[in-house]
Design an enzyme around this catalytic site. Structure first.
Site, mmCIF file in Angstrom:
data_model
loop_
_atom_site.group_PDB
_atom_site.id
_atom_site.type_symbol
_atom_site.label_atom_id
_atom_site.label_comp_id
_atom_site.label_asym_id
_atom_site.label_seq_id
_atom_site.Cartn_x
_atom_site.Cartn_y
_atom_site.Cartn_z
ATOM 1 N N THR A 99 0.871 -1.184 0.000
ATOM 2 C CA THR A 99 0.000 0.000 0.000
ATOM 3 C C THR A 99 0.902 1.226 0.000
ATOM 4 O O THR A 99 1.625 1.473 0.976
ATOM 5 C CB THR A 99 -0.902 0.016 1.240
ATOM 6 O OG1 THR A 99 -1.661 -1.197 1.265
ATOM 7 C CG2 THR A 99 -1.850 1.206 1.212
ATOM 8 N N LYS A 174 -7.458 1.811 -3.036
ATOM 9 C CA LYS A 174 -7.040 1.344 -1.704
ATOM 10 C C LYS A 174 -7.140 2.480 -0.674
ATOM 11 O O LYS A 174 -7.531 2.253 0.479
ATOM 12 C CB LYS A 174 -5.607 0.801 -1.784
ATOM 13 C CG LYS A 174 -4.988 0.390 -0.463
ATOM 14 C CD LYS A 174 -5.521 -0.923 0.095
ATOM 15 C CE LYS A 174 -4.942 -1.181 1.481
ATOM 16 N NZ LYS A 174 -5.209 -2.486 2.017
ATOM 17 N N LYS A 242 0.122 4.766 8.579
ATOM 18 C CA LYS A 242 0.840 5.037 7.322
ATOM 19 C C LYS A 242 -0.156 5.217 6.172
ATOM 20 O O LYS A 242 -0.054 6.158 5.385
ATOM 21 C CB LYS A 242 1.788 3.866 7.029
ATOM 22 C CG LYS A 242 2.472 3.971 5.696
ATOM 23 C CD LYS A 242 2.762 2.658 4.993
ATOM 24 C CE LYS A 242 1.777 1.596 4.923
ATOM 25 N NZ LYS A 242 1.638 0.825 3.706
HETATM 26 P P1 NAP Z 1 5.503 -6.607 7.328
HETATM 27 O O1 NAP Z 1 5.099 -7.927 7.895
HETATM 28 O O2 NAP Z 1 5.995 -5.560 8.266
HETATM 29 O O3 NAP Z 1 6.632 -6.903 6.214
HETATM 30 C C1 NAP Z 1 7.252 -5.840 5.545
HETATM 31 C C2 NAP Z 1 8.155 -6.389 4.468
HETATM 32 O O4 NAP Z 1 8.797 -5.294 3.799
HETATM 33 C C3 NAP Z 1 9.288 -7.281 4.990
HETATM 34 O O5 NAP Z 1 9.554 -8.281 4.049
HETATM 35 C C4 NAP Z 1 10.446 -6.285 5.078
HETATM 36 O O6 NAP Z 1 11.719 -6.887 5.044
HETATM 37 C C5 NAP Z 1 10.206 -5.484 3.824
HETATM 38 N N1 NAP Z 1 10.879 -4.185 3.861
HETATM 39 C C6 NAP Z 1 10.570 -3.124 4.628
HETATM 40 N N2 NAP Z 1 11.404 -2.091 4.377
HETATM 41 C C7 NAP Z 1 12.257 -2.540 3.422
HETATM 42 C C8 NAP Z 1 13.348 -1.942 2.744
HETATM 43 N N3 NAP Z 1 13.722 -0.677 2.973
HETATM 44 N N4 NAP Z 1 14.011 -2.688 1.829
HETATM 45 C C9 NAP Z 1 13.631 -3.967 1.579
HETATM 46 N N5 NAP Z 1 12.615 -4.578 2.188
HETATM 47 C C10 NAP Z 1 11.930 -3.871 3.095
HETATM 48 O O7 NAP Z 1 4.322 -5.929 6.501
HETATM 49 P P2 NAP Z 1 3.068 -6.638 5.805
HETATM 50 O O8 NAP Z 1 1.967 -6.752 6.809
HETATM 51 O O9 NAP Z 1 3.529 -7.836 5.041
HETATM 52 O O10 NAP Z 1 2.617 -5.463 4.800
HETATM 53 C C11 NAP Z 1 3.262 -5.285 3.545
HETATM 54 C C12 NAP Z 1 2.455 -4.261 2.732
HETATM 55 O O11 NAP Z 1 1.116 -4.777 2.548
HETATM 56 C C13 NAP Z 1 2.314 -2.897 3.424
HETATM 57 O O12 NAP Z 1 2.371 -1.873 2.463
HETATM 58 C C14 NAP Z 1 0.933 -2.970 4.061
HETATM 59 O O13 NAP Z 1 0.347 -1.688 4.226
HETATM 60 C C15 NAP Z 1 0.185 -3.812 3.037
HETATM 61 N N6 NAP Z 1 -0.978 -4.529 3.589
HETATM 62 C C16 NAP Z 1 -0.892 -5.173 4.794
HETATM 63 C C17 NAP Z 1 -2.013 -5.835 5.301
HETATM 64 C C18 NAP Z 1 -1.962 -6.565 6.632
HETATM 65 O O14 NAP Z 1 -3.036 -6.956 7.143
HETATM 66 N N7 NAP Z 1 -0.773 -6.799 7.218
HETATM 67 C C19 NAP Z 1 -3.220 -5.828 4.582
HETATM 68 C C20 NAP Z 1 -3.263 -5.183 3.345
HETATM 69 C C21 NAP Z 1 -2.140 -4.541 2.864
HETATM 70 P P3 NAP Z 1 12.406 -7.450 6.418
HETATM 71 O O15 NAP Z 1 11.843 -8.819 6.618
HETATM 72 O O16 NAP Z 1 13.833 -7.417 6.134
HETATM 73 O O17 NAP Z 1 12.016 -6.501 7.520
#
Ligand code: NAP
Length: 305
Positions: A99, A174, A242
């Site tokens: 997102t 979104k 965010k």
């Molecule tokens: P998350 O569990 O915090 O995972 C974040 C991912 O991004 C990890 O693989 C992290 O790598 C990577 N990352 C962060 N900063 C980085 C950087 N500078 N360089 C390379 N990799 C980086 O988050 P998530 O829940 O999977 O969410 C991911 C996206 O989907 C977000 O934009 C979120 O808003 C969206 N989303 C989430 C949900 C939900 O329910 N969680 C629902 C819909 C949409 P590391 O493992 O090295 O930290």
């Protein structure tokens, strides 16, 4: 290559969402490799799914016709794209499921297009539960032919897949979704805090209201947990904060504003600053209880002490 179906996917970003997406793509025979900043997660998924470990990133991305990114925020995504552009094949496609702001989708799309690489913004809704079940709602922006090429990929991770229009319109959709999510959370958390204040049996309140005109997904799935102070499930409030900033910047770009967005940013910022950023968005009820009782929100650190 323009008209071919895409079927050689590298997933970049193995967080809470990326990991189950990678598993579902693997089940559908579409995953060739994974990449994550923290190496341990890459190795764990490679081992779990029996994936080939490529010699280096150049070999990994050269083998892909699609890179599906799912990472935290705008700057992270931009840095990743800058890093992988020289490694991607012309004619390949980047599908971003993070997102981020519609403006970010536009600038990334332009950067990729200059190297002959297509881009689809494809943010998702449905949470970690939806990602695990492969039942995400996916709102896609970008060229319709490229969207068609990616249909098998979207079907592997989602059940409601909609082409919204040109690049950026997936992310704009979104942002609209997140305004609704924030509004529902405001309504349900305020109302249940009031029910507690009225000394009602709140478990019964959730049951009876879920079946009536006020019923909704958030009440049904988070009502019973929030009244038991269970906030370790679902969608981290720091992520919604965010996203609300993205909603705000999208509204700013149209010279307008919504009080719901401004108020929700103020509430979630307060919770985040008090140390609750990793909790589910239903932790908003903590703040609503304080407001109704004319009390200050205590920080998580104070509670632990
Ligand atoms: P998350 O569990 O915090 O995972 C974040 C991912 O991004 C990890 O693989 C992290 O790598 C990577 N990352 C962060 N900063 C980085 C950087 N500078 N360089 C390379 N990799 C980086 O988050 P998530 O829940 O999977 O969410 C991911 C996206 O989907 C977000 O934009 C979120 O808003 C969206 N989303 C989430 C949900 C939900 O329910 N969680 C629902 C819909 C949409 P590391 O493992 O090295 O930290």
């Amino acid at each position: 290559m323009t008209g071919d179906k895409l079927h050689q996917v590298v997933v970049y970003g193995l967080g809470a969402m990326g990991r189950p997406m990678a598993r579902n793509l693997h089940q559908h025979g579409l995953l060739i490799g994974v990449k994550n900043r923290t190496q341990g997660k890459t190795q764990a998924i490679q081992k779990e799914l029996g994936l080939t470990a490529f010699a280096d990133d150049a070999a990994l991305f050269a083998a892909a016709d699609t890179v599906l990114t799912c990472v935290s925020a705008d700057d992270d995504l931009k840095a990743i794209i800058t890093g992988i552009i020289p490694l991607l094949k012309p004619g390949s496609v980047v599908i971003d499921c993070s997102t981020v702001a519609p403006q970010t989708a536009h600038s990334i799309s332009d950067d990729l297009a200059a190297h002959g690489i297509a881009f689809l913004d494809a943010p998702v809704s449905g949470g970690v539960e939806g990602a695990k079940k492969g039942s995400l709602s996916i709102m896609v922006g970008g060229n319709r032919d490229q969207y068609k090429r990616a249909e098998d990929i979207f079907s592997a991770i989602g059940s409601q897949i909609t082409h919204m229009g040109k690049v950026g319109q997936g992310q704009a959709t979104k942002a609209v979704n997140q305004v609704m999510v924030a509004g529902v959370a405001q309504a349900v958390c305020s109302a249940l805090a009031m029910a507690e204040q009225c000394k009602l049996d709140v478990k019964k309140v959730v049951e009876v209201l879920s079946a009536g005109a006020a019923g909704n997904w958030f009440l049904e799935n988070r009502g019973q947990t929030m009244i038991k102070d269970e906030f370790n499930i679902g969608f981290k409030l720091d992520l919604l904060l965010k996203d609300l900033h993205i909603c705000q910047s999208t509204l700013d770009s149209m010279n307008t504003s919504l009080p719901l967005v401004q108020n929700s940013i103020a509430d979630y910022r307060q919770l985040s600053e008090a140390g609750y950023g990793d909790e589910d968005i239903s932790a908003l009820i903590r703040l609503k209880r304080c407001m109704l009782n004319h009390k200050e929100l205590t920080s998580e650190k104070n509670n632990d002490a």
